[in-house]
Design an enzyme around this catalytic site. Structure first.
Site, PDB file in Angstrom:
ATOM      1  N   TYR A 111       0.842  -1.192   0.000  1.00 30.08           N
ATOM      2  CA  TYR A 111       0.000   0.000   0.000  1.00 30.08           C
ATOM      3  C   TYR A 111       0.877   1.241   0.000  1.00 30.08           C
ATOM      4  O   TYR A 111       1.919   1.265   0.647  1.00 30.08           O
ATOM      5  CB  TYR A 111      -0.908  -0.002   1.237  1.00 30.08           C
ATOM      6  CG  TYR A 111      -1.909  -1.117   1.215  1.00 30.08           C
ATOM      7  CD1 TYR A 111      -3.221  -0.870   0.832  1.00 30.08           C
ATOM      8  CD2 TYR A 111      -1.549  -2.414   1.545  1.00 30.08           C
ATOM      9  CE1 TYR A 111      -4.164  -1.894   0.802  1.00 30.08           C
ATOM     10  CE2 TYR A 111      -2.472  -3.446   1.513  1.00 30.08           C
ATOM     11  CZ  TYR A 111      -3.776  -3.178   1.135  1.00 30.08           C
ATOM     12  OH  TYR A 111      -4.685  -4.198   1.090  1.00 30.08           O
ATOM     13  N   HIS A 120      -7.648  -0.642  -1.296  1.00 29.98           N
ATOM     14  CA  HIS A 120      -6.972  -1.494  -2.273  1.00 29.98           C
ATOM     15  C   HIS A 120      -5.482  -1.184  -2.350  1.00 29.98           C
ATOM     16  O   HIS A 120      -5.072  -0.030  -2.321  1.00 29.98           O
ATOM     17  CB  HIS A 120      -7.601  -1.315  -3.657  1.00 29.98           C
ATOM     18  CG  HIS A 120      -9.042  -1.712  -3.682  1.00 29.98           C
ATOM     19  ND1 HIS A 120      -9.450  -3.028  -3.616  1.00 29.98           N
ATOM     20  CD2 HIS A 120     -10.174  -0.981  -3.748  1.00 29.98           C
ATOM     21  CE1 HIS A 120     -10.762  -3.079  -3.647  1.00 29.98           C
ATOM     22  NE2 HIS A 120     -11.235  -1.848  -3.717  1.00 29.98           N
ATOM     23  N   LYS A 151      -3.087  -3.700 -10.673  1.00 25.92           N
ATOM     24  CA  LYS A 151      -2.012  -3.401  -9.728  1.00 25.92           C
ATOM     25  C   LYS A 151      -0.694  -3.393 -10.483  1.00 25.92           C
ATOM     26  O   LYS A 151      -0.580  -3.973 -11.558  1.00 25.92           O
ATOM     27  CB  LYS A 151      -1.972  -4.443  -8.607  1.00 25.92           C
ATOM     28  CG  LYS A 151      -3.266  -4.459  -7.800  1.00 25.92           C
ATOM     29  CD  LYS A 151      -3.194  -5.345  -6.614  1.00 25.92           C
ATOM     30  CE  LYS A 151      -4.515  -5.488  -5.907  1.00 25.92           C
ATOM     31  NZ  LYS A 151      -5.291  -4.318  -5.678  1.00 25.92           N
TER      32      LYS A 151
END
Length: 174
Positions: A111, A120, A151
Site C-alpha cells: 500500500y 486497495h 495493480k
C-alpha cells in the site's frame, strides 16, 4: 518504565494476539488481520514485530520463543522465509504497509505510504533470490495477473548479502 510487550500465541502458520490493547496497537500500525476477538499475524509479520521488541510469542507448550527460535520454526514451514522476511522488513522500514499477496499468487500486497487508509493495494510484490533464477514465463504470468487486477508488479531480488533491489514490471501493449 519499560513498555508492556504484547503476547502472541503460536498457532500453526499464524501468531494470534488476544489482548485488546495489543490488538489495538498492532492493528493501528496496520499489522495482521482483525477477527472478532483476536488479531492474526503471519509468521513474517510476527518476526518483524518481535524484532521491534513489541511482541513476545509463546509456543504450544506456553514457552516464550526467541526471535531465532521463531525464525527456525517459520523456516521449517516456509522455504523462502529468509528472503521474504528481508523484503518485508525493508518495505516496512521504508514506511509501507505490507500484507499477504497469497490470493494474487504474489508474496505481498503493498500500500502507498501517503494513504494508509486506502482499501486497495497499489502493488503486488514477488520475491526472488539472486541465487535461484526464475523463468521469464513465470515473470510474464505475474505481470499478467497484476495487470488483470489493476495493480503494479514489483519484483524484489535479494542478493547473497541480503540486499534487496526492486524492479517495476509492467505489461506493455505496443
Amino acid at each position: 518504565m519499560a513498555k508492556k510487550q504484547i503476547i502472541g500465541k503460536l498457532s500453526d502458520e499464524r501468531v494470534l494476539v488476544f489482548d485488546r490493547d495489543g490488538i489495538s496497537k498492532l492493528h493501528s500500525k496496520r499489522y495482521g488481520e482483525l477477527n472478532d476477538n483476536f488479531l492474526s499475524l503471519s509468521l513474517v509479520e510476527a518476526l518483524y514485530v518481535v524484532s521491534k521488541n513489541w511482541l513476545r510469542v509463546k509456543d504450544k507448550r506456553n514457552k516464550f520463543l526467541s526471535f531465532e527460535e521463531l525464525y527456525d520454526y517459520a523456516h521449517q514451514i516456509e522455504e523462502k522465509l529468509c528472503i521474504r522476511y528481508l523484503v518485508y522488513k525493508d518495505l516496512r522500514n521504508r514506511g509501507y504497509t505490507v500484507k499477504t499477496g497469497l490470493k494474487y499468487g504474489s508474496d505481498f500486497r503493498l500500500y502507498e505510504r501517503s494513504n494508509i487508509d486506502e482499501v486497495h493495494s497499489t502493488y503486488l510484490v514477488k520475491v526472488f533470490s539472486e541465487e535461484k533464477p526464475c523463468d521469464i514465463s513465470e515473470i510474464t504470468g505475474f505481470v499478467r495477473v497484476a495487470h488483470s487486477v489493476r495493480k503494479k508488479l514489483i519484483v524484489a531480488i535479494v542478493d547473497a548479502d541480503g540486499d534487496v533491489v526492486y524492479y517495476n514490471m509492467s505489461y506493455l501493449k505496443p
